[in-house]
Design an enzyme around this catalytic site. Structure first.
Site, PDB file in Angstrom:
ATOM      1  N   ARG A 192     -48.614  30.917  61.957  1.00  0.00           N
ATOM      2  CA  ARG A 192     -48.692  32.205  62.754  1.00  0.00           C
ATOM      3  C   ARG A 192     -49.057  33.316  61.718  1.00  0.00           C
ATOM      4  O   ARG A 192     -48.621  33.270  60.580  1.00  0.00           O
ATOM      5  CB  ARG A 192     -47.603  32.276  63.612  1.00  0.00           C
ATOM      6  CG  ARG A 192     -46.301  32.458  62.774  1.00  0.00           C
ATOM      7  CD  ARG A 192     -45.405  32.936  63.607  1.00  0.00           C
ATOM      8  NE  ARG A 192     -44.817  31.726  64.601  1.00  0.00           N
ATOM      9  CZ  ARG A 192     -43.739  31.634  65.304  1.00  0.00           C
ATOM     10  NH1 ARG A 192     -42.985  32.802  65.400  1.00  0.00           N
ATOM     11  NH2 ARG A 192     -43.376  30.740  66.205  1.00  0.00           N
TER      12      ARG A 192
ATOM     13  N   ASP B 287     -38.573  27.820  62.150  1.00  0.00           N
ATOM     14  CA  ASP B 287     -37.686  27.001  63.209  1.00  0.00           C
ATOM     15  C   ASP B 287     -38.707  26.400  64.214  1.00  0.00           C
ATOM     16  O   ASP B 287     -38.369  25.443  64.975  1.00  0.00           O
ATOM     17  CB  ASP B 287     -36.850  28.081  63.945  1.00  0.00           C
ATOM     18  CG  ASP B 287     -35.549  28.347  62.958  1.00  0.00           C
ATOM     19  OD1 ASP B 287     -35.521  27.539  62.169  1.00  0.00           O
ATOM     20  OD2 ASP B 287     -34.985  29.416  63.343  1.00  0.00           O
ATOM     21  N   GLU B 288     -39.683  27.052  64.336  1.00  0.00           N
ATOM     22  CA  GLU B 288     -40.740  26.680  65.499  1.00  0.00           C
ATOM     23  C   GLU B 288     -41.958  25.962  64.801  1.00  0.00           C
ATOM     24  O   GLU B 288     -42.966  25.831  65.215  1.00  0.00           O
ATOM     25  CB  GLU B 288     -41.309  28.028  66.230  1.00  0.00           C
ATOM     26  CG  GLU B 288     -40.056  28.655  66.975  1.00  0.00           C
ATOM     27  CD  GLU B 288     -40.601  29.658  67.705  1.00  0.00           C
ATOM     28  OE1 GLU B 288     -41.625  30.006  68.000  1.00  0.00           O
ATOM     29  OE2 GLU B 288     -39.582  30.540  68.280  1.00  0.00           O
ATOM     30  N   CYS B 289     -41.744  25.501  63.697  1.00  0.00           N
ATOM     31  CA  CYS B 289     -42.623  24.579  62.841  1.00  0.00           C
ATOM     32  C   CYS B 289     -44.020  25.229  62.675  1.00  0.00           C
ATOM     33  O   CYS B 289     -44.943  24.521  62.338  1.00  0.00           O
ATOM     34  CB  CYS B 289     -43.002  23.247  63.887  1.00  0.00           C
ATOM     35  SG  CYS B 289     -41.637  22.272  64.138  1.00  0.00           S
TER      36      CYS B 289
END
Length: 397
Positions: A289, A333-335
């Site tokens: 991201r 935490d969300e890869c």
């Protein structure tokens, strides 16, 4: 024969002919070497054998995306270099990185140019010196003045990220150098890069093999002279030899090869050094991201921190960066591991020692999550002794 799960060894860096002028390398020979390497190195992925040759294939099962595989679209397989396999094994032990075949062929090439001193074969014509892994091939490490050389740091310049491994030294004034750039520690280099450490962190892509990089540098040097007369004969002769040897080896001399263009499509962000980073991104766009700041915005934040007049001002300037670090924690935490990877590399490239603590917080974690732990080890060693001097680990420190 079906592929077997074996570690990558000297078989993996060369074509092992079943017969021919270089002798034989049977499947049994390959297996014996593989068994030895299993005790001495980290296993890689799959070795595939055929009746004519054995060549390592680097599998993508490590979660690092598609790795560079041996070319299959060339007119013919690359012939063996004259470098003994035990030197290749030693290289792997010291660097923990698999070297591409073009490195060994370039060593053969420089030995032909200057048998007495191949390390300086390009010194007079191009001002380049072979360093790094070439020092191992020359046996220079056996006469090291430093009793405990760290090959993670051997010719590692100030702005060299862990992905970069120096192989050629140029002008000492600008600290110009060339090196292999790998996207993962267990893959072959994606390209040869160029940097001038005294000028900044920019890494320029110079083809996908050392022959291409040297020829491109030669052409640029010739153009800068504005004439082929002054020293032109030497450059012309060297270029012809480079071109002929590359053609014999089926090596591309393009600055941007087909494989490099394919890699560009996988680059998630360019980063401050410009060479880009590659991380696995799945069909749901999980893996990366974007940072909440543009490159220009992040550089402005970094400048405010580095140039703060006092500690109080610096702590305040760290505010926006601390917020980004929090976002990175959420991303991990969300890869979306690529976010922390990008921020860590950008801070490293900015170059200020004020960011070393944050870099140690971000990058080793990113490398661990991406299963690129060796890069984390290289980074931590570099940050402990980062500077513009004492780059040759074989000299007394």
């Amino acid at each position: 024969m079906a592929a077997k799960q074996l570690p990558l060894n000297d078989v993996g860096r060369r074509v092992c002919h079943a017969d021919g002028q270089h002798g034989s390398s049977s499947i049994a020979d390959c297996s014996r070497r593989a068994a030895w390497m299993e005790k001495n190195t980290t296993p890689f992925s799959i070795l595939q054998y055929s009746s004519l040759y054995c060549r390592a294939v680097l599998d993508s099962g490590t979660g690092n995306g598609d790795l560079k595989k041996p070319r299959t679209d060339g007119p013919k397989a690359m012939p063996l270099s004259e470098v003994d396999s035990k030197h290749c094994d030693e290289m792997l032990q010291l660097y923990k990185l698999q070297m591409p075949e073009d490195l060994y062929h370039f060593w053969d090439f420089c030995k032909d140019l200057c048998p007495d001193n191949p390390l300086d074969a390009l010194k007079d014509t191009l001002g380049l010196r072979l360093v790094g892994p070439f020092d191992i091939l020359a046996g220079a490490h056996k006469n090291s003045k430093n009793p405990k050389p760290n090959f993670y740091l051997h010719w590692r310049y100030f702005y060299d990220p862990p992905e970069f491994q120096t192989i050629l030294q140029g002008s000492e004034d600008s600290q110009h150098h060339f090196g292999y750039y790998r996207d993962t520690p267990d893959s072959l280099p994606s390209f040869v890069g160029e940097n001038e450490a005294k000028k900044g962190c920019t890494i320029t892509q110079m083809g996908d093999n050392v022959f291409a990089a040297v020829r491109l540098f030669l052409l640029r040097k010739r153009k800068e002279k504005g004439s082929r007369k002054a020293g032109g004969d030497g450059l012309e002769s060297l270029e012809a030899k480079l071109r002929d040897r590359a053609e014999t080896l089926s090596l591309s001399l393009e600055q941007k090869t087909k494989y490099m263009k394919q890699r560009d499509k996988k680059v998630v962000t360019k980063t401050f050094h410009g060479a880009g980073i590659v991380v696995p991104v799945d069909k749901n766009d999980v893996g990366y991201r974007e940072l909440p700041e543009t490159d220009a915005g992040l550089k402005k934040i970094c400048k405010a921190i580095a140039e703060a007049r006092n500690d109080e001002e610096r702590v305040k300037a760290f505010g926006p960066l601390q917020e980004m670090i929090t976002f990175v924690q959420f991303a991990n935490d969300e890869c979306d591991y690529g976010m922390g990877y990008e921020l860590g590399i950008d801070l490293f490239c900015f170059g200020s020692h004020y960011f070393h603590k944050v870099i140690k917080q971000l990058l080793p974690m990113a490398y661990s999550l991406l299963k690129r732990n060796l890069f984390g080890e290289i980074l931590e060693a570099h940050l402990c002794s980062r500077g513009h001097d004492n780059l040759d680990q074989l000299s007394a420190h």
